[in-house]
Design a protein around this motif. Structure first.
Motif, mmCIF file in Angstrom:
data_model
loop_
_atom_site.group_PDB
_atom_site.id
_atom_site.type_symbol
_atom_site.label_atom_id
_atom_site.label_comp_id
_atom_site.label_asym_id
_atom_site.label_seq_id
_atom_site.Cartn_x
_atom_site.Cartn_y
_atom_site.Cartn_z
ATOM 1 N N UNK A 17 0.605 1.355 -6.024
ATOM 2 C CA UNK A 17 -0.378 0.267 -5.976
ATOM 3 C C UNK A 17 0.237 -1.065 -6.378
ATOM 4 N N UNK A 18 1.503 -1.048 -6.737
ATOM 5 C CA UNK A 18 2.202 -2.267 -7.125
ATOM 6 C C UNK A 18 3.303 -2.578 -6.120
ATOM 7 N N UNK A 56 9.161 -5.897 -1.990
ATOM 8 C CA UNK A 56 8.355 -5.236 -0.965
ATOM 9 C C UNK A 56 6.920 -5.230 -1.481
ATOM 10 N N UNK A 57 5.985 -5.852 -0.780
ATOM 11 C CA UNK A 57 4.618 -5.967 -1.301
ATOM 12 C C UNK A 57 3.952 -4.608 -1.490
ATOM 13 N N UNK A 84 6.968 -3.229 -9.785
ATOM 14 C CA UNK A 84 6.919 -4.527 -10.448
ATOM 15 C C UNK A 84 5.546 -5.143 -10.253
ATOM 16 N N UNK A 85 5.170 -6.051 -11.116
ATOM 17 C CA UNK A 85 3.864 -6.713 -11.040
ATOM 18 C C UNK A 85 3.960 -7.933 -10.131
#
Length: 313
Positions: A17-18, A56-57, A84-85
């Motif tokens: 989800x991140x 990478x989104x 990552x956030x």
């Protein structure tokens, strides 16, 4: 799977989800997996290359390359440690690079390509540092390393005599621009259009505009770092061309005392000036649309060239 230019590209999904840091220290890609990933850009209608530690989104698909010569299946693990956030948490590329963008002016699609300099790279294709070109719907722009088409091309060192051949293939549009979106400070960068025999300095911040038609030869451009003239342009002491109502002059030496004159089609001198020391001179001309003769006088003689000015500012 696949064939042609799609061969070797594999679509994967970010299962978290991140966002992910692509190819950071937590990844173990293996010797046969390319070090550069690709994500689809909806706005540009083209693929964008993601370097090591790039973003990478979240919930986003991405392509990786497996090969180039392996025929057997490979495996890859997406590490939880790469999470990552924030989708926009970027990583500053530490290598020097040039980023070029080709746009079609009709539909505003865009293709980005990158030339970067890494000491560990070779002048050929390096799977960890280079990326094969993958076409979208934008005009196709790519570097040529032999017969290989590359969207990211890594060179070991920068030199002021480096020439990189480039390919271009039109999409459904006919009018295009090519600009230098990112560059190395104090580095002159020229684009040579072999079809129109035009040399354009990209570091003037003026995009190069051109037309393309079906059947044009794809090996159209050369990217030249430093003031390096094509062999064809070395026959005279001065090379003259006009772009956007600015006359550009490139000399073989830096002597002073040269003169520039502009003659209209009726034979009238409509502009003149003495040129100072230097190899490169650019002269804006606020003249009406039409054909003009550019006359340059040097210690080696007088040289003339015909140019067309559009008269638009």
């Amino acid at each position: 799977s696949g064939s042609g230019e799609e061969y070797g590209w594999n679509l994967m999904g970010n299962p978290f989800a991140s966002a992910l840091h692509w190819n950071d220290d937590s990844w173990d890609l293996g010797a046969n997996v390319g070090g550069i990933a690709k994500v689809w850009g909806e706005g540009s209608q083209s693929y964008k290359d993601i370097f090591e530690r790039g973003i990478i989104p979240s919930m986003h698909g991405f392509f990786i390359y497996f090969g180039p010569d392996e025929k057997e299946a490979g495996t890859i693990t997406i590490p939880a440690g790469a999470r990552t956030h924030g989708d926009n948490e970027g990583y500053k590329e530490t290598d020097d690079l040039l980023r070029l963008v080709a746009r079609d002016v009709d539909h505003q699609t865009a293709q980005e390509v990158i030339l970067r300099f890494k000491e560990v790279a070779s002048t050929g294709f390096d799977l960890p540092y280079d990326a094969y070109f993958l076409a979208g719907h934008a005009p196709a722009l790519y570097f040529l390393a032999g017969e290989k088409q590359l969207s990211t091309y890594s060179h070991p060192t920068w030199t002021d005599s480096l020439t990189i051949p480039m390919g271009f293939e039109k999409n459904t549009a006919n009018e295009f621009s090519l600009e230098l979106a990112e560059t190395i400070p104090d580095t002159p960068v020229f684009l040579y259009d072999m079809q129109s025999e035009t040399l354009h300095e990209l570091t003037t911040n003026e995009p190069y505009t051109f037309s393309a038609a079906e059947g044009d030869h794809p090996r159209r451009f050369e990217l030249r770092l430093g003031l390096v003239l094509p062999d064809k342009l070395r026959e005279e002491p001065v090379y003259v061309y006009a772009f956007n109502n600015v006359v550009h002059l490139i000399f073989q030496d830096e002597e002073a005392g040269r003169t520039l004159e502009v003659i209209d089609i009726k034979g009238r001198k409509v502009f003149s000036r003495t040129l100072g020391h230097g190899l490169l001179h650019s002269q804006p001309l606020h003249l009406s649309q039409g054909l003009y003769i550019i006359r340059v006088t040097t210690t080696e003689g007088t040289f003339t060239e015909k140019v067309v000015l559009t008269g638009e500012w």
